[in-house]
Design a protein around this motif. Structure first.
Motif, short mmCIF file in Angstrom:
data_model
loop_
_atom_site.label_atom_id
_atom_site.label_comp_id
_atom_site.label_asym_id
_atom_site.label_seq_id
_atom_site.Cartn_x
_atom_site.Cartn_y
_atom_site.Cartn_z
N PHE A 177 95.48 84.93 40.80
CA PHE A 177 94.08 85.34 40.93
C PHE A 177 93.67 85.53 42.38
O PHE A 177 92.94 86.46 42.72
CB PHE A 177 93.19 84.27 40.27
N TRP A 178 94.16 84.65 43.27
CA TRP A 178 93.70 84.69 44.66
C TRP A 178 94.25 85.87 45.43
O TRP A 178 93.69 86.26 46.46
CB TRP A 178 94.04 83.37 45.34
N SER A 179 95.33 86.47 44.97
CA SER A 179 95.88 87.64 45.66
C SER A 179 95.36 88.95 45.11
O SER A 179 95.61 90.01 45.68
CB SER A 179 97.42 87.62 45.58
N GLU A 257 83.26 84.43 43.23
CA GLU A 257 82.43 84.48 44.44
C GLU A 257 83.19 83.98 45.65
O GLU A 257 83.08 84.53 46.75
CB GLU A 257 81.16 83.66 44.22
N LEU A 258 84.00 82.93 45.46
CA LEU A 258 84.77 82.37 46.57
C LEU A 258 85.82 83.36 47.05
O LEU A 258 86.04 83.53 48.25
CB LEU A 258 85.42 81.06 46.15
N ARG A 259 86.46 84.05 46.13
CA ARG A 259 87.45 85.06 46.51
C ARG A 259 86.80 86.15 47.37
O ARG A 259 87.38 86.60 48.37
CB ARG A 259 88.09 85.66 45.27
N GLY A 278 97.01 71.40 50.54
CA GLY A 278 96.01 72.26 51.14
C GLY A 278 95.90 73.62 50.47
O GLY A 278 96.51 74.60 50.93
N TYR A 279 95.11 73.72 49.39
CA TYR A 279 94.93 74.99 48.69
C TYR A 279 94.07 76.02 49.44
O TYR A 279 94.43 77.19 49.51
CB TYR A 279 94.29 74.75 47.31
N PRO A 280 92.88 75.62 49.99
CA PRO A 280 91.97 76.65 50.52
C PRO A 280 92.55 77.60 51.56
O PRO A 280 92.32 78.81 51.47
CB PRO A 280 90.81 75.82 51.07
N PRO A 281 93.31 77.13 52.56
CA PRO A 281 93.84 78.11 53.51
C PRO A 281 94.82 79.10 52.88
O PRO A 281 94.90 80.26 53.29
CB PRO A 281 94.53 77.24 54.58
N LEU A 282 95.56 78.65 51.86
CA LEU A 282 96.46 79.57 51.15
C LEU A 282 95.66 80.60 50.36
O LEU A 282 96.04 81.79 50.30
CB LEU A 282 97.38 78.79 50.22
N GLU A 283 94.56 80.18 49.76
CA GLU A 283 93.69 81.12 49.04
C GLU A 283 93.12 82.15 50.00
O GLU A 283 93.05 83.35 49.68
CB GLU A 283 92.58 80.36 48.33
N ALA A 284 92.69 81.70 51.18
CA ALA A 284 92.15 82.62 52.18
C ALA A 284 93.21 83.61 52.64
O ALA A 284 92.95 84.83 52.74
CB ALA A 284 91.60 81.84 53.37
N LEU A 285 94.40 83.13 52.94
CA LEU A 285 95.49 84.00 53.37
C LEU A 285 95.82 85.05 52.30
O LEU A 285 96.12 86.20 52.61
CB LEU A 285 96.73 83.18 53.71
N THR A 330 101.32 85.61 54.30
CA THR A 330 100.94 84.60 53.32
C THR A 330 102.18 83.90 52.79
O THR A 330 103.07 84.57 52.25
CB THR A 330 100.17 85.24 52.14
N PRO A 331 102.29 82.58 52.93
CA PRO A 331 103.44 81.87 52.36
C PRO A 331 103.47 82.02 50.84
O PRO A 331 102.44 82.22 50.20
CB PRO A 331 103.20 80.41 52.76
#
Length: 352
Positions: A177-179, A257-259, A278-285, A330-331
């Protein structure tokens, strides 16, 4: 061979354990050959993917309410009754501690050892409970799956009596979903709430999240907004943050909304002093957003070359990093890879 997977927190709102459980369940559902995986879930939750088998856990609210010791006693009695009527061969707890006694071998997934490093991040009651329950569970579990090499080292350093041979690192995955690109409509809706270029931060206002240092760092960028996402910025039992004029508390955002916020942000900042993964920085990347992260071992491990690192205790260094951060890569952390490690642990114990 029957595995019982403990999922009482699958309905907890916007928490890391919920994200973890949903990702794990979806991945396990595609790799169950030779195993019958039963899942202890809150009554009425009907999103469990087949062929996983639901087992309603009627003595747990799923929200962490009530005295934790009382809840643990009820869960222990429930497991004993269940094992008599519907025997299982292996028990898996994915959130760091076990019931008082388990009638089978057990696997324990451990997100972090924050309770031993940052106990003031918890309420006094929950802190006292976890400081007792987690070390005990780590010693008693047959196999332990820390979510990072850093957490593995923390276990060995902070919990005497745990043998290194029973620790296997299992990095969690990041949902696809985040990508997926945020839609123009989603991004437009976000821009109506914040029109200026902005730095984004996501998380609760707990001591280890270190948001006060980030707010101080933003004094070096008076023309840029700081957008804070999280329900505890303006209310709740945590200490209220004093926000400068160039900061905005967006409160709770849906994942959609966060995406969009990740996609619109100039940079994402993760100044946390302690994490297990640490999920949030990966979601941002995953949304192509540059990341500034605290220069702590676990984030170096998880983010690698994908972030710009700064001393989280130095507001000026953090401010400088915010000015120079650029997106790099992005890792890759997948739920399929995580599920393979979990299933290998299941089979190793069941076939022993």
């Amino acid at each position: 061979m029957r595995v019982l997977l403990h999922c009482p927190f699958v309905l907890a709102e916007n928490t890391g354990i919920t994200r973890y459980l949903i990702g794990l369940l979806q991945a396990l559902a595609t790799h169950t050959s030779g195993l019958e995986i039963r899942c202890l879930i809150p009554p009425g939750w009907d999103d469990l993917p087949p062929p996983l088998i639901p087992v309603p856990l009627t003595i747990h609210s799923g929200g962490g309410s009530g005295h934790p010791l009382g809840r643990l006693l009820r869960e222990t009695a429930f497991l004993r009754r269940l094992h008599k009527t519907a025997p299982f061969d292996l028990f898996h707890s994915p959130f760091g501690y076990l019931p008082f006694s388990v009638p089978t071998p057990s696997i324990l997934t451990v997100p972090d050892l924050r309770i031993l490093r940052w106990p003031r991040s918890f309420s006094p009651l929950r802190a006292a409970f976890l400081r007792w329950a987690m070390p005990r569970s780590l010693r008693n579990a047959t196999q332990v799956l820390p979510m990072s090499e850093f957490t593995k080292r923390e276990i060995l350093a902070l919990v005497p009596g745990v043998q290194a041979k029973k620790l296997t690192v299992a990095y969690p995955g990041l949902d696809r979903f985040w990508s997926l690109p945020a839609t123009p409509a989603e991004r437009s809706a976000l821009r109506k709430r914040i029109t200026e270029p902005f730095v984004l931060a996501v998380g609760t206002n707990e001591p280890h999240k270190n948001l006060e240092t980030l707010i101080t760092a933003m004094e070096h960028h008076p023309k840029k907004k700081l957008a804070l996402v999280g329900k505890t910025f303006a209310s709740g039992r945590k200490k209220r943050l004093i926000l400068p004029s160039n900061a905005l508390a967006l409160g709770h955002l849906t994942d959609t909304e966060l995406r969009a916020a990740y996609a619109e942000a100039s940079v994402y900042c993760f100044p946390s002093l302690y994490e297990g993964f640490g999920y949030p920085p990966l979601e941002a990347l995953a949304q192509g957003c540059p990341v500034v992260a605290a220069d702590i071992p676990v984030l170096r491990e998880v983010l690698g070359q994908s972030a710009t690192f700064a001393d989280p205790h130095d507001a000026a260094a953090l401010a400088a990093a915010l000015a120079t951060a650029r997106y790099q890569t992005t890792p890759s952390y997948t739920w399929q890879a995580h599920a393979q490690i979990v299933l290998a642990a299941y089979r190793a114990i069941l076939n022993a």
